[in-house]
Motif scaffolding. Structure first.
Motif, PDB file in Angstrom:
ATOM      1  N   ARG A 125       5.678  -4.620   9.577  1.00 31.30           N
ATOM      2  CA  ARG A 125       6.955  -4.190   9.002  1.00 31.30           C
ATOM      3  C   ARG A 125       7.879  -5.390   8.973  1.00 31.30           C
ATOM      4  N   TYR A 126       8.493  -5.627   7.813  1.00 33.39           N
ATOM      5  CA  TYR A 126       9.365  -6.797   7.714  1.00 33.39           C
ATOM      6  C   TYR A 126      10.556  -6.518   6.813  1.00 33.39           C
ATOM      7  N   MET A 127      11.567  -7.347   6.974  1.00 30.86           N
ATOM      8  CA  MET A 127      12.802  -7.257   6.196  1.00 30.86           C
ATOM      9  C   MET A 127      12.937  -8.511   5.344  1.00 30.86           C
ATOM     10  N   THR A 128      13.461  -8.341   4.130  1.00 27.52           N
ATOM     11  CA  THR A 128      13.747  -9.482   3.278  1.00 27.52           C
ATOM     12  C   THR A 128      15.252  -9.647   3.118  1.00 27.52           C
ATOM     13  N   ALA A 129      15.650 -10.872   2.857  1.00 29.38           N
ATOM     14  CA  ALA A 129      17.070 -11.176   2.690  1.00 29.38           C
ATOM     15  C   ALA A 129      17.567 -10.697   1.332  1.00 29.38           C
TER      16      ALA A 129
ATOM     17  N   PRO B 168      19.129  -6.496   0.935  1.00 27.39           N
ATOM     18  CA  PRO B 168      17.933  -6.600   1.783  1.00 27.39           C
ATOM     19  C   PRO B 168      17.022  -5.385   1.635  1.00 27.39           C
ATOM     20  N   ARG B 169      15.729  -5.619   1.749  1.00 24.83           N
ATOM     21  CA  ARG B 169      14.729  -4.572   1.636  1.00 24.83           C
ATOM     22  C   ARG B 169      13.829  -4.561   2.858  1.00 24.83           C
ATOM     23  N   GLU B 170      13.305  -3.374   3.156  1.00 21.44           N
ATOM     24  CA  GLU B 170      12.305  -3.210   4.218  1.00 21.44           C
ATOM     25  C   GLU B 170      10.958  -2.903   3.562  1.00 21.44           C
ATOM     26  N   PHE B 171       9.891  -3.472   4.130  1.00 18.04           N
ATOM     27  CA  PHE B 171       8.540  -3.200   3.660  1.00 18.04           C
ATOM     28  C   PHE B 171       7.640  -2.912   4.857  1.00 18.04           C
ATOM     29  N   VAL B 172       6.677  -2.027   4.653  1.00 17.97           N
ATOM     30  CA  VAL B 172       5.631  -1.777   5.657  1.00 17.97           C
ATOM     31  C   VAL B 172       4.303  -1.947   4.945  1.00 17.97           C
ATOM     32  N   ASP B 173       3.570  -2.997   5.312  1.00 23.33           N
ATOM     33  CA  ASP B 173       2.357  -3.370   4.596  1.00 23.33           C
ATOM     34  C   ASP B 173       1.127  -3.392   5.495  1.00 23.33           C
ATOM     35  N   PHE B 174       0.014  -2.955   4.941  1.00 23.12           N
ATOM     36  CA  PHE B 174      -1.304  -3.197   5.518  1.00 23.12           C
ATOM     37  C   PHE B 174      -1.719  -4.597   5.091  1.00 23.12           C
ATOM     38  N   SER B 175      -2.133  -5.435   6.031  1.00 22.62           N
ATOM     39  CA  SER B 175      -2.485  -6.826   5.746  1.00 22.62           C
ATOM     40  C   SER B 175      -3.917  -7.108   6.184  1.00 22.62           C
ATOM     41  N   TYR B 176      -4.637  -7.833   5.351  1.00 25.70           N
ATOM     42  CA  TYR B 176      -6.059  -8.100   5.592  1.00 25.70           C
ATOM     43  C   TYR B 176      -6.383  -9.519   5.144  1.00 25.70           C
ATOM     44  N   THR B 177      -7.068 -10.279   5.979  1.00 23.27           N
ATOM     45  CA  THR B 177      -7.482 -11.638   5.657  1.00 23.27           C
ATOM     46  C   THR B 177      -8.990 -11.765   5.815  1.00 23.27           C
ATOM     47  N   THR B 178      -9.622 -12.385   4.831  1.00 19.78           N
ATOM     48  CA  THR B 178     -11.071 -12.529   4.865  1.00 19.78           C
ATOM     49  C   THR B 178     -11.467 -13.823   4.155  1.00 19.78           C
ATOM     50  N   GLU B 179     -12.739 -14.185   4.265  1.00 20.99           N
ATOM     51  CA  GLU B 179     -13.241 -15.366   3.583  1.00 20.99           C
ATOM     52  C   GLU B 179     -13.399 -15.085   2.090  1.00 20.99           C
ATOM     53  N   PHE B 180     -13.175 -16.127   1.289  1.00 24.33           N
ATOM     54  CA  PHE B 180     -13.394 -16.033  -0.152  1.00 24.33           C
ATOM     55  C   PHE B 180     -13.917 -17.374  -0.632  1.00 24.33           C
ATOM     56  N   GLN B 181     -15.146 -17.360  -1.154  1.00 30.03           N
ATOM     57  CA  GLN B 181     -15.803 -18.592  -1.590  1.00 30.03           C
ATOM     58  C   GLN B 181     -15.753 -19.604  -0.440  1.00 30.03           C
ATOM     59  N   ASP B 182     -15.204 -20.790  -0.691  1.00 33.29           N
ATOM     60  CA  ASP B 182     -15.106 -21.788   0.381  1.00 33.29           C
ATOM     61  C   ASP B 182     -13.754 -21.742   1.085  1.00 33.29           C
TER      62      ASP B 182
END
Length: 238
Positions: free
Chosen positions: A128-132, A141-155
């Motif tokens: 959950r984060y706030m923007t200016a 200002p806005r609030e967001f609640v995001d699902f975040s995912y990081t993975t490998e892609f190519q190299d």
């Protein structure tokens, strides 16, 4: 959201959607803004009535370190001028939780080429984060609640996200919604020196919600993406 099947389904859907954006032809895009070292394009979104933006530029660093500064973690708040606060609401992997806490405590880059840490990249969380405010606070200002995912892609790496429902809400601000967004970061050659260099390509489609003129939204999105690269490059030099 919380079961293994739900999380895995969201991860797969999100990754497939971002790759489909990445495979779009050049003729699909229209120029939105061009700076010296970053270009922003846009096209009508298939998710909502706004635009899907594409930003691309070279960054002098390896993908691991770049993505470490982009995704949820201890670095993002230090350099992103648009983000004013960030909380990790939920993690879905014990390894992620341990490594995140270690990074916060020791302020060190923990994502390297070893197998264990590479596996730890394939984890996810809800943030959950706030923007200016933007454009002299025409966009508050806005609030967001995001699902975040990081993975490998190519190299390199892909760090992606999408907004999800979350009961707790700061009533003092509007909650925006991020449709599938993400950053592809892959190494490239030809930097002219021994320093590593990567091509960073982002896809952003944010519904700011509220009563905002569309012209203001378009100006803010393109400008904020250009500033994102400038802020990131500055942070990576320190």
């Amino acid at each position: 959201m919380g079961s293994v099947s739900e999380v895995n389904g969201l991860k797969s859907s999100l990754e497939e959607t971002l790759i489909s954006y990445h495979n779009l032809g050049e003729n699909e895009w229209r120029l939105a803004k061009k700076a010296k070292d970053v270009t922003v394009w846009r096209k009508p979104s298939t998710e909502f009535s706004g635009f899907l933006y594409k930003a691309q530029g070279l960054v002098k660093e390896n993908p691991n370190r770049i993505v470490d500064y982009i995704r949820p973690g201890p670095y993002r708040l230090n350099w992103d001028s648009l983000m004013t606060s960030m909380d990790i609401v939920k993690t879905f992997d014990k390894v992620c939780c341990v490594l995140y806490r270690c990074a916060v405590l020791y302020r060190c880059v923990m994502w390297c080429s070893t197998g264990v840490l590479r596996d730890a990249l394939q984890v996810c969380c809800v943030m959950r984060y706030m923007t200016a405010g933007q454009l002299w606070n025409i966009i508050a200002p806005r609030e967001f609640v995001d699902f975040s995912y990081t993975t490998e892609f190519q190299d390199g790496l892909l760090s992606c996200g999408v907004s999800v429902s979350h009961d707790e809400h700061r009533h003092s601000c509007v909650r925006g919604f991020n449709h599938p967004c993400g950053w592809f970061c892959v190494p490239v050659e030809g930097g002219g020196d021994s320093a590593p260099q990567s091509l960073l390509t982002g896809y952003i489609q944010t519904d700011l919600r509220g009563m905002i003129p569309q012209s203001a939204v378009d100006t803010a999105m393109a400008s904020s993406l250009v500033n994102f690269y400038s802020d990131l490059r500055g942070a990576l030099k320190t």
